[in-house]
Design an enzyme around this catalytic site. Structure first.
Site, PDB file in Angstrom:
ATOM      1  N   PHE A  95      11.673   1.531   0.122  1.00  8.83           N
ATOM      2  CA  PHE A  95      10.527   0.757   0.958  1.00  8.83           C
ATOM      3  C   PHE A  95      11.025   0.875   2.550  1.00  8.83           C
ATOM      4  O   PHE A  95      12.110   0.627   2.855  1.00  8.83           O
ATOM      5  CB  PHE A  95      10.505  -0.586   0.541  1.00  8.83           C
ATOM      6  CG  PHE A  95      10.112  -0.851  -1.080  1.00  8.83           C
ATOM      7  CD1 PHE A  95       8.648  -1.397  -1.174  1.00  8.83           C
ATOM      8  CD2 PHE A  95      10.853  -0.526  -2.085  1.00  8.83           C
ATOM      9  CE1 PHE A  95       8.283  -1.367  -2.392  1.00  8.83           C
ATOM     10  CE2 PHE A  95      10.470  -0.715  -3.267  1.00  8.83           C
ATOM     11  CZ  PHE A  95       9.028  -1.171  -3.648  1.00  8.83           C
ATOM     12  N   THR A 136      12.517   3.748  -5.729  1.00  8.00           N
ATOM     13  CA  THR A 136      11.566   3.745  -4.625  1.00  8.00           C
ATOM     14  C   THR A 136      12.172   3.068  -3.453  1.00  8.00           C
ATOM     15  O   THR A 136      12.733   2.304  -3.323  1.00  8.00           O
ATOM     16  CB  THR A 136      10.337   2.826  -4.998  1.00  8.00           C
ATOM     17  OG1 THR A 136       9.633   3.133  -6.183  1.00  8.00           O
ATOM     18  CG2 THR A 136       9.295   2.679  -3.934  1.00  8.00           C
TER      19      THR A 136
END
Length: 279
Positions: A176, A174
């Site tokens: 961010f 992921t």
């Protein structure tokens, strides 16, 4: 900006966003928020200095709802960080794996651990949050229930790890972004830089093609382009884009100038150092 003291994130303690905050901002107090809207509001109200927001996942794609908040927000992207997503099966102390019958987690986490769930004959139960699922398992005190949660959640809620790294794909990552009330642009000559912006194309034939042409002719690499419906219309008129380079670089500067000819609005969301994980 003045020395930041608090960083807000969405989720409960032990969530992946909490892990990123601890890894990259260990000296800041991490502030959990119930929703993304609450995270933005927390920083805009001055209750936190920074926000940590997931924006893309290598399996699930873009994180929903974020595109609703970024265009209208007064916050600026000042950094990016990548987290390799790892999930553990957590249960109350003393539980054996063969005792577990149901597994609780966020719907995305359950979907990303299908193989493990199937191999062990577990019944998936959807929870609102991966770390929140761990808290609920701790509160239930039932050895037939377990959660799929980030590793950090185990010690926070006093749970045992029955199995680690149970995600189906080892490339699950992921991205961010860190948001601040103040823009913090790095120097144009200080390493790789990413520029994020949104724009609305004019209602003209081939407007998008013409708007993006300047990036090609000026040798600017566009790494992200996403379209969104705005104002309730079923026509994609707003785009979120990211390019390699700094607005002060000649090629990027010329490309953004050409973009303005074919758009009704261009808004820079942030100019920030590219994380080494990109490479």
């Amino acid at each position: 900006m003045s020395n930041p003291r608090r960083i807000a994130y969405q989720g409960e303690p032990g969530a992946n966003s909490h892990m990123v905050c601890q890894q990259h901002y260990p000296d800041l107090e991490a502030v959990p928020c119930a929703s993304f809207e609450d995270v933005f509001a927390c920083v805009e109200a001055g209750e936190a200095d920074l926000a940590m927001i997931p924006i893309d996942n290598s399996i699930a794609g873009r994180v929903s709802d974020i595109h609703h908040f970024l265009p209208s927000s007064k916050l600026h992207i000042i950094a990016e960080h990548f987290l390799r997503i790892r999930f553990s099966l957590l249960a109350i102390p003393g539980t054996r794996l063969d005792q577990v019958r149901t597994v609780h987690s966020h719907v995305h986490a359950l979907g990303q651990c299908r193989r493990f769930i199937r191999e062990h004959g577990l019944t998936p139960i959807i929870a609102g949050d991966t770390a929140g699922a761990a808290r609920e398992i701790a509160e239930a005190g039932d050895p037939t229930q377990a959660s799929i949660s980030p590793p950090l959640a185990g010690p926070i809620y006093g749970l045992d790890t029955l199995a680690a790294d149970i995600e189906d794909e080892d490339h699950n990552t992921t991205r961010f972004v860190v948001l601040s009330p103040e823009p913090l642009r790095p120097p144009a000559d200080d390493g790789p830089v990413v520029t994020s912006f949104i724009f609305n194309v004019r209602n003209l034939p081939a407007a998008l093609y013409k708007a993006l042409g300047g990036f090609a002719t000026n040798g600017v690499n566009m790494t992200k382009l996403e379209s969104y419906m705005v104002g309730g219309e079923f026509t994609a008129t707003q785009f979120l884009a990211e390019v390699d380079g700094h607005p002060d670089h000649p090629g990027v500067k010329r490309a953004l100038e050409e973009l303005a000819f074919f758009t009704t609005e261009v808004k820079l969301l942030g100019v920030y150092p590219a994380d080494q994980a990109r490479f």
